[in-house]
Write a protein that holds these residues in place. Sequence first.
Motif, PDB file in Angstrom:
ATOM      1  N   LYS A 129      15.423  77.830  34.718  1.00 31.55           N
ATOM      2  CA  LYS A 129      16.303  76.795  35.288  1.00 31.55           C
ATOM      3  C   LYS A 129      16.313  76.881  36.813  1.00 31.55           C
ATOM      4  N   GLU A 130      16.329  78.093  37.341  1.00 32.71           N
ATOM      5  CA  GLU A 130      16.341  78.272  38.796  1.00 32.71           C
ATOM      6  C   GLU A 130      15.077  77.728  39.449  1.00 32.71           C
ATOM      7  N   TYR A 131      13.942  77.870  38.761  1.00 30.20           N
ATOM      8  CA  TYR A 131      12.660  77.457  39.333  1.00 30.20           C
ATOM      9  C   TYR A 131      12.166  76.113  38.822  1.00 30.20           C
ATOM     10  N   LYS A 141      17.253  81.554  32.068  1.00 31.05           N
ATOM     11  CA  LYS A 141      18.016  81.525  33.322  1.00 31.05           C
ATOM     12  C   LYS A 141      17.087  81.339  34.529  1.00 31.05           C
ATOM     13  N   ARG A 142      16.026  82.135  34.599  1.00 27.34           N
ATOM     14  CA  ARG A 142      15.079  82.027  35.720  1.00 27.34           C
ATOM     15  C   ARG A 142      14.342  80.691  35.681  1.00 27.34           C
TER      16      ARG A 142
END
Length: 79
Positions: A61-63, A58-59
């Motif tokens: 994908k965000e970064y 999840k993280r």
Amino acid sequence: MNDRLSFEKRKDLPDNMFGLPERREYPMPDAAHVRVAEAYFRYCPEELKPRLAKAIIKRAKEYGVNVESQIIQSYAKRF
């Protein structure tokens, strides 16, 4: 790449910035720390690995980080 957080910076991070928020382990406030969490994944207790794997992806994908580890990918599918 500086993967160290000072005590003060780590203390100030909200719980949702951690891969395991209830334990406040595997902080991921930026792309560098997502990579560090990926590298230290093997040290996570077996029963928590599916949750951590999902949080790493999840993280990532965000970064904009590409998680290439097939092990993390497979654990994320278990959650």
